[in-house]
Design a protein around this motif. Structure first.
Motif, mmCIF file in Angstrom:
data_model
loop_
_atom_site.group_PDB
_atom_site.id
_atom_site.type_symbol
_atom_site.label_atom_id
_atom_site.label_comp_id
_atom_site.label_asym_id
_atom_site.label_seq_id
_atom_site.Cartn_x
_atom_site.Cartn_y
_atom_site.Cartn_z
ATOM 1 N N THR A 1 0.836 -1.210 0.000
ATOM 2 C CA THR A 1 0.000 0.000 0.000
ATOM 3 C C THR A 1 0.870 1.260 0.000
ATOM 4 N N THR A 2 1.948 1.233 0.771
ATOM 5 C CA THR A 2 2.804 2.416 0.866
ATOM 6 C C THR A 2 3.556 2.665 -0.447
ATOM 7 N N ILE A 3 4.078 1.605 -1.036
ATOM 8 C CA ILE A 3 4.790 1.778 -2.318
ATOM 9 C C ILE A 3 3.814 2.214 -3.410
ATOM 10 N N ASP A 4 2.614 1.665 -3.371
ATOM 11 C CA ASP A 4 1.560 2.071 -4.313
ATOM 12 C C ASP A 4 1.310 3.578 -4.194
ATOM 13 N N SER A 5 1.150 4.056 -2.944
ATOM 14 C CA SER A 5 0.840 5.488 -2.803
ATOM 15 C C SER A 5 2.062 6.368 -3.096
ATOM 16 N N PHE A 6 3.267 5.820 -2.916
ATOM 17 C CA PHE A 6 4.475 6.582 -3.314
ATOM 18 C C PHE A 6 4.428 6.918 -4.807
ATOM 19 N N TRP A 7 4.210 5.894 -5.641
ATOM 20 C CA TRP A 7 4.182 6.143 -7.090
ATOM 21 C C TRP A 7 2.981 7.004 -7.477
ATOM 22 N N SER A 8 1.841 6.763 -6.810
ATOM 23 C CA SER A 8 0.657 7.590 -7.092
ATOM 24 C C SER A 8 0.942 9.054 -6.785
ATOM 25 N N SER A 9 1.718 9.302 -5.714
ATOM 26 C CA SER A 9 2.003 10.686 -5.335
ATOM 27 C C SER A 9 2.887 11.394 -6.366
ATOM 28 N N LEU A 10 3.561 10.614 -7.218
ATOM 29 C CA LEU A 10 4.361 11.210 -8.302
ATOM 30 C C LEU A 10 3.514 11.426 -9.561
ATOM 31 N N GLY A 11 2.225 11.037 -9.490
ATOM 32 C CA GLY A 11 1.330 11.249 -10.627
ATOM 33 C C GLY A 11 1.054 9.996 -11.434
ATOM 34 N N ALA A 12 1.660 8.862 -11.040
ATOM 35 C CA ALA A 12 1.523 7.640 -11.827
ATOM 36 C C ALA A 12 0.234 6.895 -11.503
ATOM 37 N N SER A 13 -0.125 6.009 -12.416
ATOM 38 C CA SER A 13 -1.263 5.123 -12.260
ATOM 39 C C SER A 13 -0.682 3.724 -11.963
ATOM 40 N N VAL A 14 -0.968 3.181 -10.774
ATOM 41 C CA VAL A 14 -0.278 1.964 -10.335
ATOM 42 C C VAL A 14 -1.083 0.709 -10.669
ATOM 43 N N VAL A 15 -0.399 -0.293 -11.217
ATOM 44 C CA VAL A 15 -0.993 -1.596 -11.535
ATOM 45 C C VAL A 15 -0.211 -2.650 -10.755
ATOM 46 N N ARG A 16 -0.908 -3.556 -10.065
ATOM 47 C CA ARG A 16 -0.226 -4.625 -9.323
ATOM 48 C C ARG A 16 -0.349 -5.941 -10.081
ATOM 49 N N MET A 17 0.744 -6.654 -10.232
ATOM 50 C CA MET A 17 0.676 -7.984 -10.867
ATOM 51 C C MET A 17 1.894 -8.810 -10.457
ATOM 52 N N PRO A 18 1.791 -10.143 -10.577
ATOM 53 C CA PRO A 18 2.944 -10.982 -10.246
ATOM 54 C C PRO A 18 4.134 -10.681 -11.171
#
Lengths: 290, 290
Positions: free
Chosen positions: A159-176
């Motif tokens: 969750t924290t790494i997801d919000s880190f990238w989101s805070s830079l303006g990115a759209s985050v996708v999670r996958m294996p």
């Protein structure tokens, strides 16, 4: 948005520099430490205000960091994450920006054990330009960043790494990690290989006649050969599979043209256009419609 | 710069519209007549001020023209130049904007005889956008226009058509039609075929992960399939030859990767980069360095 007291960036090229610049311009971190081997690159990173301070000593650089982002070439990521994990505070989170993920995630899990707070990342935001002087504070804006948690990765870290990238303006996708590697073989590594092969196969004497078609189609061939060699080797089985699939389509195209089978050539051109138009219209960055 | 009293443009799409718009914005012609089949396209061309008047009657449209530029798809150019040549004033000059040249120049020479004042042209300034609404007054700026005079073509005509394209901002290159067709097979038609094949071969499920590499490499696949079918068929032997050469390089790339021959993969990546960088730095439009 989460603010970070101290972020350490190992490798301050285009990606690392853009992370630092965006963190600073958006007021997300007071202290951004750039870590690298060469003083010239570190000086450039300071000059363009991508980082607030720099060091060539990796262990010293990460000693007080809350977040460590490893932006070095793929063959060095495992070593750098490992060294940073052993030298950073216990609460620190670690991520990377490597273009391949499975081999990195596997090596780190077996070397460091599951208690190391690492979540693999891949920002799909490159350029054939390199170095901190090419850094931009909008490089991640509307771009996809893939994060590849392993089964045992803590949900809080993810969750924290997801919000880190989101805070830079990115759209985050999670996958294996393995699924990521198969996907980017088709969307990034194969296109690079084709762009290079097209540039190699173009006779010198016709180069004065190249126009936007050739320039667009070969653009990524301007990327760093050493970096791309590492990426292609690291993701070899998936790249070869994508290449095999492409070669079949190309062969089919060539045969249809050789037999002057207009219906079949038209069908291939139409399917290609449908695919391209669909992506062009929905790509978040809007560049696809250019 | 030579000014034209009346210019007739047959086919007011992106290219025809941009010629009209540039002529008018640069004050090079008072009267620009747009000729087309569909009233909707003609209205759009008038609305964006690419032409001063329009007609669906080709013969009436060229009756008082000093210069006639045929910008219709390649399969229609011979017919349209032929009809225009029979209906225009004796002093009028004719040219076209077709992406292939040998078949057009040969057909016109045998049908109309050498006394018809036709000089073949190919502006290397396309876009995947179409229609007069995409017209720009800088489409030709710094771009190459190839003109393909035959042995018997009058030197005066060649000089005048050369200065016409130069007056729109283009850089003119003269070469025989067959040499032009071989060159653009490598620089334009093969890249289009590869872009289409890459788009066709990309699995739908990975499309959310495409980034600038895939977007650049496939951009031209968004072009009009019917137009590209005609171009590929018209220039079939040269396109197949370029495709064969490319397929050999690609096969060599694939084998090197399959055998994990790092030296050979690196060599191919480096040769591709050298070629791409050389063009990027010297392309007149500067787009190559983007």
């Amino acid at each position: 948005m989460k603010r970070w007291e101290t972020v350490a960036i190992i490798g301050v090229g285009l990606i690392g520099g853009s992370i630092g610049l965006t963190l600073r311009r958006r007021g997300l971190s007071d202290r951004v430490i750039g870590i690298g081997r060469r003083e010239t690159s570190l000086r450039k990173a300071r000059e363009c205000e991508a980082v607030t301070e720099t060091t060539t000593d990796l262990e010293a650089g990460v000693a007080h960091a809350d977040l460590i982002v490893v932006c070095t070439p793929v063959t060095q990521i495992v070593e750098h994450v490992g060294r940073a994990a052993r030298a950073c505070p216990p609460h620190a989170l670690l991520t990377d920006a490597g273009s391949t993920k499975a081999s990195i995630v596997e090596a780190l899990t077996s070397q460091l054990g599951p208690e190391v707070a690492f979540v693999g990342s891949h920002p799909l935001a490159g350029s054939e330009k390199t170095g901190p002087q090419a850094a931009r504070d909008d490089l991640f804006l509307g771009r996809v960043v893939v994060i590849t948690p392993a089964d045992q990765t803590s949900k809080d870290w993810v969750t924290t790494i997801d919000s880190f990238w989101s805070s830079l303006g990115a759209s985050v996708v999670r996958m294996p990690a393995a699924a990521h590697d198969r996907a980017v073989a088709a969307t990034s590594h194969l296109p690079h290989l084709l762009a290079s092969a097209l540039a190699v196969s173009t006779p010198d004497e016709v180069l004065p006649l190249v126009s936007t078609g050739w320039l667009d189609t070969t653009r990524v061939a301007g990327g760093d050969p050493q970096l791309w060699l590492q990426i292609l080797r690291d993701n070899r089985p998936a790249v070869l599979k994508s290449l095999g699939k492409f070669a079949k389509v190309l062969d089919s195209f060539g045969r249809a043209l050789d037999e002057d089978d207009a219906d079949r050539v038209l069908e291939l051109l139409e399917v290609g256009k449908q695919c391209r138009d669909a992506v062009g219209n929905r790509h978040p960055s809007g560049r696809g419609t250019a």
